[in-house]
Motif scaffolding. Structure first.
Motif, mmCIF file in Angstrom:
data_model
loop_
_atom_site.group_PDB
_atom_site.id
_atom_site.type_symbol
_atom_site.label_atom_id
_atom_site.label_comp_id
_atom_site.label_asym_id
_atom_site.label_seq_id
_atom_site.Cartn_x
_atom_site.Cartn_y
_atom_site.Cartn_z
ATOM 1 N N ARG A 1 0.585 -10.341 -22.199
ATOM 2 C CA ARG A 1 -0.806 -10.205 -21.797
ATOM 3 C C ARG A 1 -1.424 -11.530 -21.331
ATOM 4 O O ARG A 1 -1.128 -12.551 -21.920
ATOM 5 C CB ARG A 1 -1.613 -9.625 -22.970
ATOM 6 N N PRO A 2 -2.287 -11.432 -20.288
ATOM 7 C CA PRO A 2 -2.665 -10.240 -19.521
ATOM 8 C C PRO A 2 -1.564 -9.839 -18.536
ATOM 9 O O PRO A 2 -1.234 -10.598 -17.627
ATOM 10 C CB PRO A 2 -3.930 -10.678 -18.773
ATOM 11 N N LEU A 3 -1.006 -8.656 -18.757
ATOM 12 C CA LEU A 3 0.073 -8.164 -17.918
ATOM 13 C C LEU A 3 -0.444 -7.822 -16.515
ATOM 14 O O LEU A 3 -1.634 -7.600 -16.310
ATOM 15 C CB LEU A 3 0.725 -6.946 -18.558
ATOM 16 N N THR A 4 0.473 -7.770 -15.574
ATOM 17 C CA THR A 4 0.101 -7.615 -14.171
ATOM 18 C C THR A 4 -0.709 -6.350 -13.919
ATOM 19 O O THR A 4 -1.686 -6.377 -13.155
ATOM 20 C CB THR A 4 1.366 -7.618 -13.299
ATOM 21 N N ASP A 5 -0.341 -5.238 -14.546
ATOM 22 C CA ASP A 5 -1.074 -3.996 -14.277
ATOM 23 C C ASP A 5 -2.521 -4.092 -14.761
ATOM 24 O O ASP A 5 -3.436 -3.565 -14.120
ATOM 25 C CB ASP A 5 -0.360 -2.786 -14.884
ATOM 26 N N GLN A 6 -2.734 -4.787 -15.875
ATOM 27 C CA GLN A 6 -4.098 -4.994 -16.378
ATOM 28 C C GLN A 6 -4.903 -5.851 -15.409
ATOM 29 O O GLN A 6 -6.061 -5.550 -15.084
ATOM 30 C CB GLN A 6 -4.039 -5.666 -17.752
ATOM 31 N N THR A 7 -4.295 -6.922 -14.923
ATOM 32 C CA THR A 7 -4.983 -7.816 -13.989
ATOM 33 C C THR A 7 -5.260 -7.112 -12.675
ATOM 34 O O THR A 7 -6.313 -7.323 -12.056
ATOM 35 C CB THR A 7 -4.145 -9.080 -13.750
ATOM 36 N N ALA A 8 -4.333 -6.264 -12.229
ATOM 37 C CA ALA A 8 -4.541 -5.523 -10.981
ATOM 38 C C ALA A 8 -5.798 -4.663 -11.055
ATOM 39 O O ALA A 8 -6.554 -4.555 -10.077
ATOM 40 C CB ALA A 8 -3.318 -4.669 -10.677
ATOM 41 N N VAL A 9 -6.053 -4.062 -12.204
ATOM 42 C CA VAL A 9 -7.266 -3.253 -12.393
ATOM 43 C C VAL A 9 -8.504 -4.141 -12.337
ATOM 44 O O VAL A 9 -9.522 -3.783 -11.712
ATOM 45 C CB VAL A 9 -7.194 -2.490 -13.726
ATOM 46 N N PRO B 1 -12.506 -7.341 -3.960
ATOM 47 C CA PRO B 1 -12.444 -8.508 -3.089
ATOM 48 C C PRO B 1 -12.287 -8.139 -1.610
ATOM 49 O O PRO B 1 -11.757 -7.081 -1.272
ATOM 50 C CB PRO B 1 -11.193 -9.242 -3.592
ATOM 51 N N ASP B 2 -12.761 -9.052 -0.764
ATOM 52 C CA ASP B 2 -12.474 -8.950 0.665
ATOM 53 C C ASP B 2 -11.135 -9.613 0.984
ATOM 54 O O ASP B 2 -10.459 -9.218 1.941
ATOM 55 C CB ASP B 2 -13.575 -9.641 1.476
ATOM 56 N N GLU B 3 -10.807 -10.646 0.227
ATOM 57 C CA GLU B 3 -9.595 -11.425 0.451
ATOM 58 C C GLU B 3 -8.863 -11.607 -0.874
ATOM 59 O O GLU B 3 -9.502 -11.815 -1.917
ATOM 60 C CB GLU B 3 -9.919 -12.818 1.019
ATOM 61 N N VAL B 4 -7.536 -11.545 -0.836
ATOM 62 C CA VAL B 4 -6.724 -11.752 -2.035
ATOM 63 C C VAL B 4 -5.643 -12.782 -1.703
ATOM 64 O O VAL B 4 -4.935 -12.643 -0.699
ATOM 65 C CB VAL B 4 -6.050 -10.445 -2.507
ATOM 66 N N VAL B 5 -5.532 -13.810 -2.540
ATOM 67 C CA VAL B 5 -4.474 -14.807 -2.394
ATOM 68 C C VAL B 5 -3.609 -14.746 -3.642
ATOM 69 O O VAL B 5 -4.112 -14.916 -4.765
ATOM 70 C CB VAL B 5 -5.033 -16.229 -2.214
ATOM 71 N N LEU B 6 -2.338 -14.472 -3.449
ATOM 72 C CA LEU B 6 -1.380 -14.414 -4.546
ATOM 73 C C LEU B 6 -0.701 -15.780 -4.638
ATOM 74 O O LEU B 6 -0.017 -16.207 -3.697
ATOM 75 C CB LEU B 6 -0.362 -13.305 -4.313
ATOM 76 N N LYS C 1 6.832 -8.307 -6.909
ATOM 77 C CA LYS C 1 7.265 -6.911 -6.882
ATOM 78 C C LYS C 1 6.375 -6.044 -7.753
ATOM 79 O O LYS C 1 5.895 -4.983 -7.323
ATOM 80 C CB LYS C 1 8.722 -6.812 -7.327
ATOM 81 N N ILE C 2 6.127 -6.487 -8.982
ATOM 82 C CA ILE C 2 5.317 -5.669 -9.888
ATOM 83 C C ILE C 2 3.863 -5.625 -9.424
ATOM 84 O O ILE C 2 3.181 -4.601 -9.567
ATOM 85 C CB ILE C 2 5.446 -6.168 -11.353
ATOM 86 N N TRP C 3 3.377 -6.717 -8.814
ATOM 87 C CA TRP C 3 2.017 -6.704 -8.277
ATOM 88 C C TRP C 3 1.897 -5.679 -7.151
ATOM 89 O O TRP C 3 0.959 -4.872 -7.120
ATOM 90 C CB TRP C 3 1.621 -8.085 -7.767
ATOM 91 N N ASN C 4 2.828 -5.706 -6.232
ATOM 92 C CA ASN C 4 2.772 -4.788 -5.105
ATOM 93 C C ASN C 4 2.900 -3.336 -5.548
ATOM 94 O O ASN C 4 2.391 -2.425 -4.872
ATOM 95 C CB ASN C 4 3.865 -5.131 -4.092
ATOM 96 N N GLU C 5 3.548 -3.104 -6.671
ATOM 97 C CA GLU C 5 3.685 -1.748 -7.198
ATOM 98 C C GLU C 5 2.434 -1.276 -7.930
ATOM 99 O O GLU C 5 2.229 -0.064 -8.074
ATOM 100 C CB GLU C 5 4.877 -1.677 -8.152
ATOM 101 N N THR C 6 1.594 -2.211 -8.380
ATOM 102 C CA THR C 6 0.476 -1.825 -9.241
ATOM 103 C C THR C 6 -0.899 -2.007 -8.610
ATOM 104 O O THR C 6 -1.837 -1.297 -8.979
ATOM 105 C CB THR C 6 0.506 -2.608 -10.565
ATOM 106 N N TYR C 7 -1.051 -2.936 -7.664
ATOM 107 C CA TYR C 7 -2.392 -3.197 -7.124
ATOM 108 C C TYR C 7 -2.764 -2.150 -6.086
ATOM 109 O O TYR C 7 -2.032 -1.931 -5.115
ATOM 110 C CB TYR C 7 -2.481 -4.589 -6.510
ATOM 111 N N ALA C 8 -3.921 -1.525 -6.288
ATOM 112 C CA ALA C 8 -4.382 -0.486 -5.369
ATOM 113 C C ALA C 8 -5.818 -0.746 -4.923
ATOM 114 O O ALA C 8 -6.512 0.171 -4.474
ATOM 115 C CB ALA C 8 -4.279 0.885 -6.044
#
Length: 353
Positions: free
Chosen positions: A109-117, A124-129, A146-153
């Motif tokens: 924690r904070p795991l990627t799926d939690q942060t994606a929410v 945001p208008d812009e996202v920088v990874l 990979k996990i970010w792209n699978e979870t961020y919507a």
């Protein structure tokens, strides 16, 4: 009356490994680590029970190591300080925009799926990874992406900073930390050991992972900067944290320390692939390898701190963010790979275009 147009809402997502908060979270952290197909490349039906077995077997020894740091990892508190510092710099430099820096950990924690929410709620208008791994590897940055792209919507135009092995501020932060320890070492012979986290050799030779080349690039840049001011230095690159029966990148850090003992030189050791203090620096480098150095007669044995919130490093992260806002897709900040590595995300993006 002239209306002021609203500024952009910019989300910066910092990727890092993560670490257990306390003794109870050591086992689930280890399970998450070893259940990652980037770490153990077996089918899930085999990997998952194997990860449970490894986590059970390693729990007690890992808990003992985390106990040396107060029971849990200092990685998240340290990363929060970096995020706060970066957010302050970016909001000052991008006046009129609203910048928020988020933390996405891969294994705890904070795991990627939690942060994606949370990022999606920011709208945001812009996202920088932005990975907190200066050198790209399939085992770190690629796994996080990979996990970010699978979870961020959520909303926003996304772009990725894949690596920054020669970013000026990253290199200068290392130079400053090493130079301070060289001054502390005095006039006796001393060798600078650049210790990077190891990976199996087959990832480089078989999968085309650019990590080794990028670590060597960082070392070369740091050495060149130090030698401009101090003249030639004795130095070597080595790799720590080797586990299992496979052949890993070498020489290992213990081997390099033993060689320093045979050569009759002291050591200044620096974590060349880590930007934060955690178990690999505070326990492995400071305690375990410190004891080995003492046994082998290596004196002095000094460890340069991780760059943490060094102002030049935070400025480098800010520059990387601002540079990324002017483009889309995946790209390094500063020079990236020299060779055409199969696992390079820029190469793969070009191939897919």
């Amino acid at each position: 009356m002239t209306q002021t147009l609203p500024g952009r809402r910019i989300a910066v997502v910092l990727f890092n490994l993560g670490g257990p908060d306390d003794q109870a979270s050591v086992k689930p952290f280890l399970f998450n680590l070893f259940n990652d197909p980037a770490i153990i490349g077996l089918p899930g039906i085999v990997r998952t029970p194997l990860a449970k077995l490894i986590a059970s077997r390693r729990e007690a020894s890992a808990q003992a190591n985390y106990a040396l740091m107060g029971g849990g990892s200092p990685l998240l508190p340290g990363t929060r300080l970096q995020a706060e510092a970066l957010e302050a710099v970016l909001n000052a430099r991008l006046a009129g925009d609203e910048v928020r820096v988020f933390i996405a950990m891969r294994y705890w924690r904070p795991l990627t799926d939690q942060t994606a929410v949370e990022v999606a709620a920011f709208a945001p208008d812009e996202v920088v990874l932005l990975p907190l791994y200066p050198q790209f590897s399939t085992t770190t940055t690629q796994s996080s992406l990979k996990i970010w792209n699978e979870t961020y919507a959520g909303s926003g135009v996304s772009r990725t900073v894949c690596c920054y092995p020669r970013a000026d501020g990253w290199v200068e932060a290392q130079v400053q930390a090493i130079a301070s320890k060289l001054d502390e070492a005095g006039e006796g012979p001393v060798r600078v050991l650049f210790s990077a986290h190891g990976i199996p050799e087959k990832l480089v030779s078989g999968k085309g992972d650019p990590y080794q080349e990028q670590v060597e690039t960082t070392v070369a840049a740091v050495v060149a900067a130090i030698e401009r001011d101090r003249g030639p230095i004795d130095h070597a690159l080595c790799y720590q944290s080797r586990v299992g029966p496979m052949k890993w990148l070498g020489p290992s850090t213990p081997e390099a320390i033993e060689q320093a003992g045979r050569d009759g030189v002291g050591v200044v050791i620096t974590p060349i692939a880590f930007v934060s203090e955690h178990i690999e620096t505070l326990v492995e480098l400071d305690i375990e390898y410190g004891e080995l150095a003492h046994e082998k007669g290596v004196s002095p044995y000094l460890r340069a701190p991780a760059v943490g919130t060094a102002p030049v490093f935070i400025e480098a992260l800010a520059e990387a963010t601002i540079d990324a806002l002017g483009r889309t897709g995946v790209a390094p900040f500063g020079p990236g790979c020299r060779a055409d590595w199969r696992a390079c995300p820029c190469r793969n993006e070009r191939s897919a275009a």
